[in-house]
Write an enzyme that holds these catalytic residues in place. Structure first.
Site, PDB file in Angstrom:
ATOM      1  N   ARG A  47     -40.661 -62.162 -22.185  1.00 44.86           N
ATOM      2  CA  ARG A  47     -39.711 -61.816 -22.417  1.00 44.86           C
ATOM      3  C   ARG A  47     -39.100 -63.544 -22.326  1.00 44.86           C
ATOM      4  O   ARG A  47     -37.822 -64.075 -23.036  1.00 44.86           O
ATOM      5  CB  ARG A  47     -38.586 -61.880 -20.545  1.00 44.86           C
ATOM      6  CG  ARG A  47     -37.059 -61.615 -20.948  1.00 44.86           C
ATOM      7  CD  ARG A  47     -36.732 -61.035 -20.060  1.00 44.86           C
ATOM      8  NE  ARG A  47     -36.706 -60.741 -18.292  1.00 44.86           N
ATOM      9  CZ  ARG A  47     -36.743 -62.129 -17.582  1.00 44.86           C
ATOM     10  NH1 ARG A  47     -35.667 -63.103 -17.554  1.00 44.86           N
ATOM     11  NH2 ARG A  47     -36.855 -61.642 -16.556  1.00 44.86           N
TER      12      ARG A  47
ATOM     13  N   TYR B  79     -20.473 -55.248 -42.655  1.00 42.52           N
ATOM     14  CA  TYR B  79     -21.705 -54.548 -41.927  1.00 42.52           C
ATOM     15  C   TYR B  79     -21.118 -53.155 -41.411  1.00 42.52           C
ATOM     16  O   TYR B  79     -19.696 -54.144 -40.586  1.00 42.52           O
ATOM     17  CB  TYR B  79     -23.190 -54.898 -42.346  1.00 42.52           C
ATOM     18  CG  TYR B  79     -23.939 -54.366 -41.206  1.00 42.52           C
ATOM     19  CD1 TYR B  79     -24.318 -52.664 -42.466  1.00 42.52           C
ATOM     20  CD2 TYR B  79     -24.447 -54.555 -40.533  1.00 42.52           C
ATOM     21  CE1 TYR B  79     -24.613 -51.524 -41.326  1.00 42.52           C
ATOM     22  CE2 TYR B  79     -25.397 -53.055 -39.409  1.00 42.52           C
ATOM     23  CZ  TYR B  79     -25.268 -51.675 -40.221  1.00 42.52           C
ATOM     24  OH  TYR B  79     -26.345 -50.528 -39.175  1.00 42.52           O
TER      25      TYR B  79
ATOM     26  N   ASP C 250     -24.100 -64.382 -41.622  1.00 45.80           N
ATOM     27  CA  ASP C 250     -25.264 -63.266 -41.825  1.00 45.80           C
ATOM     28  C   ASP C 250     -26.148 -63.342 -43.416  1.00 45.80           C
ATOM     29  O   ASP C 250     -25.139 -63.215 -44.180  1.00 45.80           O
ATOM     30  CB  ASP C 250     -24.091 -62.351 -41.869  1.00 45.80           C
ATOM     31  CG  ASP C 250     -25.805 -60.796 -41.641  1.00 45.80           C
ATOM     32  OD1 ASP C 250     -26.279 -60.690 -42.300  1.00 45.80           O
ATOM     33  OD2 ASP C 250     -24.875 -59.834 -41.480  1.00 45.80           O
TER      34      ASP C 250
ATOM     35  N   LYS D  82     -34.667 -56.471 -42.821  1.00 44.12           N
ATOM     36  CA  LYS D  82     -34.579 -56.416 -44.488  1.00 44.12           C
ATOM     37  C   LYS D  82     -35.349 -57.597 -45.096  1.00 44.12           C
ATOM     38  O   LYS D  82     -36.788 -56.917 -45.089  1.00 44.12           O
ATOM     39  CB  LYS D  82     -33.194 -57.070 -44.430  1.00 44.12           C
ATOM     40  CG  LYS D  82     -31.659 -56.390 -43.904  1.00 44.12           C
ATOM     41  CD  LYS D  82     -31.876 -54.936 -44.040  1.00 44.12           C
ATOM     42  CE  LYS D  82     -30.399 -53.931 -43.276  1.00 44.12           C
ATOM     43  NZ  LYS D  82     -30.673 -54.857 -41.597  1.00 44.12           N
TER      44      LYS D  82
END
Ligand SMILES: Nc1ncnc2c1ncn2[C@@H]1O[C@H](COP(=O)(O)OP(=O)(O)O)[C@@H](O)[C@H]1O
Ligand SMILES: C[C@@](O)(CCOP(=O)(O)O)CC(=O)O
Length: 949
Positions: free
Chosen positions: A80, A132, A209, A234
C-alpha cells in the site's frame, strides 16, 4: 529538479539499491535522471526505463507481494505504501510527464478523488461544462456532501471565468480543466486559464485532465498547471486490458499531500497492473502517431460529407490555433452530430469494426453515443444546458487500417440513411492502393500499403476524395419556399433532392401499370381447384419507382389514406427477415412465415387501417426478399389506382403486379427493352408482346407472392390476369391437378357494366369463410364445386365456339352468369346490395343478367350488356344505379396485361399546362402525384411508349 522524497510521505526508494549487475542509470527514483528528457526524445523514453534489478531482468519484474520483510527503515515494507514495480512505473511516468513526481493509482477516477481531497469544505472548484460523466458525478457528490462548492462554466469563455474569479476570489482553490474537452473537443487555453486563476487566487491548483492527449501530445505542467491526472486505462496502456489512474505533479508540497492521501487510502496501483501499464507505455508514441493520423483522415472524411465534426485538427475548428500552441497533435478522439438521435443510434449500432464501447485510447477503434453511454450520468437537462447534443457520436480511433475503418463507417452511414451516393462523374473514387490497378503480389501490396500509411497527407486526401462520392442525408431542412421548387424525395428529415437533377444523375424512374380483372365465372370455387374464367378490364393500377441514391425506402400510397412512410434501410428488421429469392432470382413458392411475422411486428403499431398496413406489408415483403438476393437499394415507390379498391375488380392483384415488375427492375432481375417489341399487334397498346413469356412468368410469380401477403390464400387467378391481360381460363395447381391457364379470345367484344356497391369487404375473410363451410360440410362443398365447374366448362365451350351466333353467344353467357350467381349466393358471399343490383338490372325494362364478381360480400356486380342494348336505356340504368348510391363503370374487357413505360420514350407531361399534350415537361414523379385518378390513364399514355406483355 530531482529532490528525494521525504519521510512525510511514503518512502520511494532508489531503484539502484536493487541493482547488482546493471549499471545504474539513476541514483534516485521518481526523478529526472541522467537519462533526461533532454537526452532522448519521447519515443525513445517510452521504450527505455530506468529500471535495474539484481538479476538484470530486461523487463520490470512484478513484485507480487503485499509485504516486505526486514526491520523498520527498509525501502519497502507494505505494498500500500510502496512497491518496486509501482516505483518503476511511477519513475517512467515522471520521465514522460517531465515532472517531479508521478503516482499510479487504481483508476482515473481514483486519481481525481485523490486530487479533490486537496480542497476543503467551502472552497470553490471551477470546472468545465463539457466534462466526462464520471468526473461530473464525483464533483456532484463532493458538492452535495459538504465538500467544495463546484461551479461549472464554459471554460472557453474568459468572461465566464473572470466572473467566477471575481465573485469567489481566493476561495477558488481548484480549477479542473480538460483540453480538448470530452466529447465536444472544445479547446481551452490552458496557459491563459492558469495565469488568470493564479493571479486571482495564487493558492489555487490548476488541475488538467490530460487523458485525451497523453503526455506524448501535451504536457500541461509546462503551461502553468499544477496537477495533471490521466486515466491510464486509455492511451497510456492502450489495450483496454487494465485500469489505472495517473497523477503527475511538480510542486513539492502537492507531491507530499497526494502521496499522503494515496498511502492513507490504499489506492496505489497493484503490482500486476503496474506491469501491464509499463508494457503499454512502450508503444505509446507509435500508437498515438497512427491513431492520430487515422483520426485526421476520419475527421476529414466526415467533414467533407457535411457533418458537424468536432476535431481540433480540422482547419475549421475554432480552437485549432490555441490547440497547436499547447499540444503536439490533434489526438485520436473526434465527435460529430447527425441531427437525429435515432439516426445516430443506427450508425453506432450498424458498425462492425468500430466497437460500441465506452472509454477510448484502445488500439481498437470505438464508437459511442456519449449521452447514452459515457455521459449518461449527467442528467438530460444538464446535458442540454451544457450544449451536449443527444445525437452526438464519439469516435475513438484505433490502429486498424484506416481504409477498413472508413469502409465500415461508410457502410453504416449508408445503411442508416445518413449519407447517400452521388452519381455524378466528378465524384468518382480515387485510385487507392486497394484498387484493381495495383499489382497483385503480396510484396507489391505491402509496399503500397506502407506508402499509403507513411504519407498522411495523401491518405487524408484519399479520404476526402472518397467522401465526395456521397451526399449527406438527413437534416438540412429546406425552407418552405424551397419546397415549392424542389421535389421532396422524402429523406427522413427533409433532405431535398431536385428530381430533375436526380434524373440528370441517372436516377431514372420506373413506371409500371397493370389491369384489374373481372371474374366471369368460378370465383371462390377456383380456390378449391375449379376452373375460373376471367378477363382484364380497362381500369388499371399505376406505380412509379424512383431509384434513390441514399439508403432509404419510401412508400407513398395515396389511395390508402395517404399512407406515407420512409425508412432508412438499416432500420428494417433484417435480422429476422430471412426470405430470399431462389438462386435464379425467381420468387419463392411460399411466404416465409417468420419473415412475414417480423415485418408485421415492424409495421405493427403504425396506427393505420389494416388495408394500408397490408398494402405496405406486401411491398416491404417483396422488397426485402429481393434485397436478400445480395444488394440493398434505396427507392421511393408510389402506387395509384384508377380501379375501385376492394370492389372485387382485382385492385390488389394489379397492385401486386406493379410491385413485382417495379422492384424486379430495381434489382436488375428484370430488364426489358423495346427492341423485342416486334409485331405490335394491338393498336391500343403498341408495345404489346414486348415483354416475353419468361419475363411474364417471373413477374407473375412475384406478384402472386405479394397477393399472398394481401390475401392469405389466393388462387392466383387475379394476378395471372393482371400480369397476362386478355381473357383466360385458370386452374389452380391443387388436389393433384397440375393447374394452368389458357388464353381465351371470346371476351374481346363483350360490353360489361361493373357496379360497385361501395360496400367494403375483405377477400381474405370471405375466402376463409367459404373454406370453413366446405370443411364443415364436405358433401355440400362438393356439390357447390361441381356445379360451378360445369358452368365454367359450358362458358369455355361458348367462348371458343366460333359457330355460335352473336345472339346465342350473349344469351348463353347471360344465363351462365345468373346460374353462377345463385351458386355464389349459396356459398354465402352475396350481399343485399348485390342482390338489389341484380333486381334492378334484371327487372323491366332492362332484363339484364348480373352476378357478383370477385370475392363478393359487397364489392362489385358484373352485368352483361347485349350489343343491341340502347344507349338511352343504358343511361337510364346508370342514372338509377347512381341514384341508389352505387357506382357504375362501363368497361371493355381483354385489354393488355402488365405494362412498363419504355424509358427511352419517357417524358413527364403536365396535363393541366397550357397547350398540354406533351409540351410542358415536369418531373415524372411529381406529375404522377398530381394527376387525378381519372387522368391517370391519359397521363400514362402521353408520358411515353409502353411495353406490354
Ligand atoms: N392503389 C393501391 N394502393 C395501395 N394498396 C392497394 C391499392 N390497390 C389495392 N391495394 C391493396 O389491395 C387491397 C384490396 O384487395 P381486395 O380486398 O382483394 O380488393 P380487390 O378485389 O380490389 O382486389 C387493399 O386493401 C390494399 O391493401
Ligand atoms: C374470391 C377469389 O376467387 C377471387 C378474388 O376476389 P377479389 O378480386 O379479391 O375480390 C379469390 C381467389 O381466387 O384468390
Amino acid at each position: 529538479m530531482s529532490s528525494p522524497p521525504t519521510d512525510s510521505y511514503p518512502r520511494t526508494p532508489s531503484l539502484s539499491s536493487l541493482a547488482t549487475s546493471v549499471t545504474s542509470l539513476s541514483d534516485s527514483s521518481h526523478s529526472k535522471s541522467s537519462l533526461t528528457n533532454n537526452s532522448y526524445r519521447f519515443g525513445t523514453l517510452c521504450v527505455t526505463t530506468e529500471h535495474k534489478d539484481q538479476f538484470g531482468a530486461s523487463s520490470v519484474p512484478i513484485y507480487q507481494t503485499a509485504t516486505f520483510k526486514g526491520l523498520p527503515g527498509g525501502q519497502y515494507d507494505y505494498t500500500r505504501s510502496g512497491n518496486p514495480t509501482r516505483t518503476a512505473l511511477e519513475t517512467q511516468l515522471a520521465r514522460l510527464y517531465e515532472c517531479r513526481r508521478a503516482f499510479a493509482v487504481s483508476t482515473g477516477m481514483t486519481a481525481l478523488d485523490m486530487i479533490i481531497r486537496l480542497v476543503s469544505p467551502g472552497d470553490v472548484i471551477i470546472a468545465g461544462d463539457d466534462i466526462y460523466g464520471g468526473t461530473d458525478r464525483l464533483l456532484t457528490f463532493t458538492k452535495t456532501n459538504g465538500g467544495a462548492d463546484v461551479r461549472h462554466i464554459d471554460m472557453t469563455s474568459q468572461t465566464q471565468l473572470d466572473a467566477v474569479l471575481e465573485e469567489c476570489g481566493t476561495k477558488v482553490k481548484m480549477v479542473l480543466i480538460e483540453s480538448p474537452t470530452n466529447p465536444m473537443l472544445k479547446v481551452l487555453d490552458i496557459k491563459r486559464i492558469a495565469d488568470s486563476v493564479h493571479t486571482a487566487s495564487p493558492d489555487s491548483l490548476i488541475v488538467v485532465d490530460n487523458t485525451m492527449m497523453s503526455p506524448y501530445l501535451q504536457r500541461p505542467l509546462n503551461l502553468g498547471a499544477d496537477i495533471i491526472y490521466d486515466s491510464g486505462t486509455k492511451y497510456l496502456s492502450g489495450h483496454h486490458d487494465v485500469m489505472a489512474g495517473i497523477i503527475a505533479v511538480e510542486r513539492e508540497e502537492v507531491v507530499k499531500r497526494i502521496a499522503f492521501l494515496i498511502n492513507s487510502t490504499g489506492t496505489g496501483l497493484a503490482p500486476f497492473d503496474c506491469h501491464v501499464l509499463l508494457r503499454g507505455l512502450k508503444t505509446l508514441s507509435i500508437r498515438m502517431d497512427r491513431q492520430a493520423s487515422t483520426a485526421s483522415m476520419v475527421a476529414s472524411y466526415l467533414d467533407t460529407l457535411g457533418f458537424q465534426v468536432n476535431f481540433p485538427g480540422l482547419l475549421s475548428h475554432p480552437g485549432r490555433d490555441i490547440h497547436f500552441r499547447q499540444a503536439d497533435g490533434a489526438g485520436a478522439v473526434l465527435s460529430f452530430s447527425t441531427g437525429d438521435v435515432a439516426m445516430s443510434e443506427r450508425i453506432v449500432g450498424g458498425t462492425r469494426l468500430w466497437g460500441v464501447s465506452v472509454s477510448f485510447g484502445c488500439v481498437n477503434s470505438l464508437i459511442s453515443m456519449p449521452c447514452v453511454m459515457s455521459h449518461a450520468s449527467i442528467a438530460a437537462d444538464k446535458r442540454a444546458e451544457r450544449g451536449l447534443p443527444e445525437d452526438l457520436i464519439r469516435l475513438c480511433v484505433g490502429i486498424e487500417d484506416p481504409r477498413d475503418l472508413i469502409d465500415d463507417l461508410e457502410r453504416s452511414l449508408l445503411e442508416a440513411g445518413a449519407i447517400y451516393e452521388r452519381f455524378d462523374e466528378s465524384a468518382s473514387i480515387p485510385t487507392t492502393p486497394t484498387s484493381s490497378s495495383v499489382p497483385e503480389s503480396a510484396h507489391a501490396s505491402a509496399i503500397i500499403n506502407h506508402a499509403f500509411m507513411a504519407d498522411p497527407s495523401s491518405a487524408e486526401s484519399w479520404a476526402v476524395q472518397r467522401a465526395k462520392r456521397f451526399r449527406r442525408g438527413g437534416v438540412q431542412l429546406g425552407s418552405a419556399a424551397d419546397a415549392d421548387e424542389t421535389e421532396t424525395l422524402g429523406l427522413e428529415l427533409g433532405q431535398k433532392l431536385d428530381i430533375q437533377q436526380a434524373a440528370a444523375q441517372g436516377q431514372e424512374d420506373i413506371v409500371v401499370s397493370a389491369p384489374g380483372k373481372v371474374i366471369m365465372f368460378g370465383e371462390h370455387a377456383v380456390v378449391h381447384g375449379v376452373t375460373a374464367i376471367a378477363a382484364s378490364i380497362n381500369l388499371r393500377c399505376f406505380a412509379i419507382l424512383s431509384k434513390r441514391p441514399d439508403q432509404c425506402l419510401r412508400l407513398d400510397l395515396p389511395d390508402m389514406a395517404l399512407y406515407e412512410k420512409e425508412w432508412p434501410l438499416g432500420s428494417l428488421p433484417w435480422d429476422d427477415f430471412t426470405a430470399s429469392p431462389l438462386s435464379d432470382g425467381r420468387a419463392p413458392a411460399e411466404l416465409d412465415q417468420r419473415s412475414l411475422k417480423a415485418l408485421e411486428a415492424f409495421l405493427h403499431d403504425d396506427g393505420l387501417p389494416a388495408n394500408a398496413h397490408v398494402a405496405a406489408l406486401a411491398i416491404l415483403y417483396l422488397y426485402m426478399t429481393m434485397c436478400n438476393h445480395g444488394v440493398r437499394r434505396g427507392a421511393s415507390y408510389c402506387a395509384r389506382s384508377a380501379l375501385p379498391i376492394g370492389a372485387g375488380l382485382g385492385s390488389s392483384a394489379s397492385y401486386a403486379a406493379c410491385i413485382s415488375a417495379a422492384f424486379l427492375q430495381l434489382f436488375g432481375l428484370l430488364s426489358v427493352s423495346n427492341s423485342t417489341s416486334i409485331g405490335r399487334p394491338d393498336t391500343t397498346y403498341p408495345g404489346r408482346q414486348a415483354i416475353n413469356n419468361e419475363q411474364a412468368t417471373l413477374i407473375n410469380e412475384w406478384a402472386f407472392l405479394a397477393e399472398k401477403v394481401i390475401h392469405g390464400n389466393p388462387s392466383g387467378i387475379d394476378n395471372a390476369v393482371a400480369v397476362r391481360g386478355g381473357g383466360l381460363t385458370f386452374e389452380r395447381a391443387i388436389n393433384g391437378k397440375s393447374g394452368g391457364m389458357k388464353n381465351l379470345q371470346g371476351f374481346k367484344s363483350v360490353r360489361l357494366l361493373l357496379t360497385d356497391t361501395r360496400v367494403p369487404r375483405q377477400t381474405k375473410l370471405l375466402v376463409a369463410g367459404v373454406g370453413e363451410r366446405m370443411t364443415a360440410d364436405p358433401a355440400w362443398g362438393t356439390r357447390m364445386m361441381d356445379g360451378i365447374q360445369s358452368i365454367s366448362d359450358e362458358a369455355q365451350a361458348l367462348l371458343t365456339d366460333v359457330t355460335k351466333s352473336r345472339g346465342d353467344f350473349v344469351t348463353g353467357l347471360s344465363s351462365l352468369l345468373d346460374r353462377n350467381h345463385e351458386y355464389l349466393a349459396e356459398l354465402g358471399v352475396s350481399h343485399p346490395a348485390l342482390e338489389l343490383i341484380r333486381t334492378k338490372t334484371g327487372s323491366a325494362p332492362y332484363r339484364l343478367s348480373t352476378k357478383l364478381t370477385g370475392a363478393g360480400g359487397g364489392g362489385c356486380a358484373v352485368t352483361l350488356i347485349p350489343d343491341d342494348f340502347s344507349t338511352d336505356r343504358l343511361d337510364a340504368l346508370l342514372t338509377e344505379l347512381r341514384e341508389t348510391g352505387f357506382r357504375p363503370y362501363l368497361t371493355s374487357v381483354g385489354g393488355s396485361g402488365l405494362g412498363i413505360l419504355d424509358a427511352a420514350g419517357t417524358a413527364a407531361v403536365d396535363l393541366d399546362a397550357p397547350g398540354a399534350g406533351g409540351s410542358s415537361h415536369i418531373p415524372l414523379r411529381k406529375a404522377f402525384h398530381e394527376v387525378t385518378a381519372e387522368q391517370l390513364e391519359t397521363w400514362a399514355e402521353q408520358t411515353g411508349d409502353w411495353l406490354f406483355i
